[in-house]
Design a protein around this motif. Sequence first.
Motif, PDB file in Angstrom:
ATOM      1  N   TRP A  62      33.084 105.900  21.689  1.00  0.00           N
ATOM      2  CA  TRP A  62      33.978 105.667  20.539  1.00  0.00           C
ATOM      3  C   TRP A  62      34.697 106.961  20.231  1.00  0.00           C
ATOM      4  CZ3 TRP A  62      34.308 107.440  15.393  1.00  0.00           C
ATOM      5  CH2 TRP A  62      35.035 106.635  14.514  1.00  0.00           C
ATOM      6  N   GLN A  63      35.937 106.840  19.771  1.00  0.00           N
ATOM      7  CA  GLN A  63      36.692 108.045  19.435  1.00  0.00           C
ATOM      8  C   GLN A  63      37.827 107.692  18.487  1.00  0.00           C
ATOM      9  OE1 GLN A  63      38.579 109.979  22.840  1.00  0.00           O
ATOM     10  NE2 GLN A  63      38.139 111.970  21.923  1.00  0.00           N
ATOM     11  N   ASN A  64      38.098 108.616  17.574  1.00  0.00           N
ATOM     12  CA  ASN A  64      39.310 108.540  16.766  1.00  0.00           C
ATOM     13  C   ASN A  64      39.805 109.970  16.572  1.00  0.00           C
ATOM     14  OD1 ASN A  64      37.853 109.689  14.636  1.00  0.00           O
ATOM     15  ND2 ASN A  64      37.741 107.808  13.452  1.00  0.00           N
ATOM     16  N   ASP A  65      40.707 110.190  15.633  1.00  0.00           N
ATOM     17  CA  ASP A  65      41.270 111.528  15.444  1.00  0.00           C
ATOM     18  C   ASP A  65      40.261 112.541  14.903  1.00  0.00           C
ATOM     19  OD1 ASP A  65      43.730 110.659  16.318  1.00  0.00           O
ATOM     20  OD2 ASP A  65      44.536 110.346  14.300  1.00  0.00           O
ATOM     21  N   HIS A  66      39.137 112.069  14.355  1.00  0.00           N
ATOM     22  CA  HIS A  66      38.178 112.954  13.694  1.00  0.00           C
ATOM     23  C   HIS A  66      36.846 113.101  14.422  1.00  0.00           C
ATOM     24  CE1 HIS A  66      40.797 113.250  10.205  1.00  0.00           C
ATOM     25  NE2 HIS A  66      40.993 111.962  10.333  1.00  0.00           N
ATOM     26  N   GLU A 111      36.141 108.153   3.963  1.00  0.00           N
ATOM     27  CA  GLU A 111      35.248 106.993   3.804  1.00  0.00           C
ATOM     28  C   GLU A 111      35.461 105.974   4.927  1.00  0.00           C
ATOM     29  OE1 GLU A 111      33.156 106.149   0.944  1.00  0.00           O
ATOM     30  OE2 GLU A 111      33.687 107.771  -0.419  1.00  0.00           O
ATOM     31  N   ALA A 112      36.713 105.708   5.274  1.00  0.00           N
ATOM     32  CA  ALA A 112      37.015 104.727   6.330  1.00  0.00           C
ATOM     33  C   ALA A 112      36.527 105.210   7.691  1.00  0.00           C
ATOM     34  CB  ALA A 112      38.519 104.446   6.367  1.00  0.00           C
ATOM     35  N   VAL A 113      36.745 106.474   7.988  1.00  0.00           N
ATOM     36  CA  VAL A 113      36.310 107.032   9.272  1.00  0.00           C
ATOM     37  C   VAL A 113      34.788 107.000   9.373  1.00  0.00           C
ATOM     38  CG1 VAL A 113      36.154 109.182  10.608  1.00  0.00           C
ATOM     39  CG2 VAL A 113      38.358 108.428   9.713  1.00  0.00           C
ATOM     40  N   LYS A 114      34.105 107.403   8.311  1.00  0.00           N
ATOM     41  CA  LYS A 114      32.641 107.416   8.339  1.00  0.00           C
ATOM     42  C   LYS A 114      32.084 105.994   8.428  1.00  0.00           C
ATOM     43  CE  LYS A 114      31.743 111.861   7.891  1.00  0.00           C
ATOM     44  NZ  LYS A 114      30.893 112.680   8.742  1.00  0.00           N
ATOM     45  N   ARG A 131      40.706 118.251  13.052  1.00  0.00           N
ATOM     46  CA  ARG A 131      41.686 117.594  12.187  1.00  0.00           C
ATOM     47  C   ARG A 131      41.103 117.343  10.792  1.00  0.00           C
ATOM     48  NH1 ARG A 131      45.862 113.038  13.661  1.00  0.00           N
ATOM     49  NH2 ARG A 131      46.528 112.479  11.568  1.00  0.00           N
ATOM     50  N   PRO A 132      41.756 117.842   9.750  1.00  0.00           N
ATOM     51  CA  PRO A 132      41.247 117.593   8.396  1.00  0.00           C
ATOM     52  C   PRO A 132      41.474 116.136   7.974  1.00  0.00           C
ATOM     53  CG  PRO A 132      43.243 118.938   8.324  1.00  0.00           C
ATOM     54  CD  PRO A 132      42.931 118.695   9.770  1.00  0.00           C
ATOM     55  N   CYS A 173      29.677 104.876  11.426  1.00  0.00           N
ATOM     56  CA  CYS A 173      28.362 104.270  11.180  1.00  0.00           C
ATOM     57  C   CYS A 173      28.236 102.921  11.887  1.00  0.00           C
ATOM     58  CB  CYS A 173      28.113 104.109   9.687  1.00  0.00           C
ATOM     59  SG  CYS A 173      27.802 105.688   8.857  1.00  0.00           S
ATOM     60  N   HIS A 174      29.293 102.150  11.874  1.00  0.00           N
ATOM     61  CA  HIS A 174      29.294 100.856  12.561  1.00  0.00           C
ATOM     62  C   HIS A 174      29.040 101.056  14.055  1.00  0.00           C
ATOM     63  CE1 HIS A 174      30.229  96.657  13.253  1.00  0.00           C
ATOM     64  NE2 HIS A 174      31.045  97.041  14.218  1.00  0.00           N
ATOM     65  N   CYS A 175      29.689 102.043  14.638  1.00  0.00           N
ATOM     66  CA  CYS A 175      29.482 102.364  16.048  1.00  0.00           C
ATOM     67  C   CYS A 175      28.028 102.754  16.296  1.00  0.00           C
ATOM     68  CB  CYS A 175      30.420 103.492  16.465  1.00  0.00           C
ATOM     69  SG  CYS A 175      30.065 104.168  18.100  1.00  0.00           S
ATOM     70  N   LEU A 176      27.488 103.634  15.459  1.00  0.00           N
ATOM     71  CA  LEU A 176      26.106 104.100  15.632  1.00  0.00           C
ATOM     72  C   LEU A 176      25.107 102.961  15.481  1.00  0.00           C
ATOM     73  CD1 LEU A 176      26.355 107.481  13.698  1.00  0.00           C
ATOM     74  CD2 LEU A 176      26.460 107.122  16.181  1.00  0.00           C
TER      75      LEU A 176
END
Length: 139
Positions: free
Chosen positions: A13-17, A45-48, A36-37, A52-55
């Motif tokens: 899984w990967q995104n900008d953060h 909140e959305a990224v975390k 990336r800040p 968490c869903h991935c984990l």
Amino acid sequence: MSDRLTPAPKLVWQNDHYTVLVDATLSIVWNVRSGRPFASLEELEAVKAALCHCLDGLGRSRYALLVDVRAAPGRNDPSFEAALERIRPRWLRGFRRVGVLAQSVVGVMQIQRYARQDGIERLITTDESALLRYLTEEG
């Protein structure tokens, strides 16, 4: 990541953060933070939540978690700290062991403060080899 003779961790899984890698040989899930800040607390909140869903899908209890925050931009404003305090338990709980790889002594100290706040045991260090040893120990 360190040089090893084992197969490279697999990107899951990967995104900008964050990048999430699974090392099946060592039974370690890597969460690697980019530089990336977060643009807003809503983005945090959305990224975390997605992380968490991935984990959750990996089966946390099968793995140790290695969080690499060496590239993370420093931030400790009160609203960010409060959001992280709410998010950390959901993110870090359920793994066999948790380790955090920081860039500096100041980073280690900040993460130690987080560990005291949320009561989740973890090794916090700037030494990747020591962290890998800790995460792969039995018991």
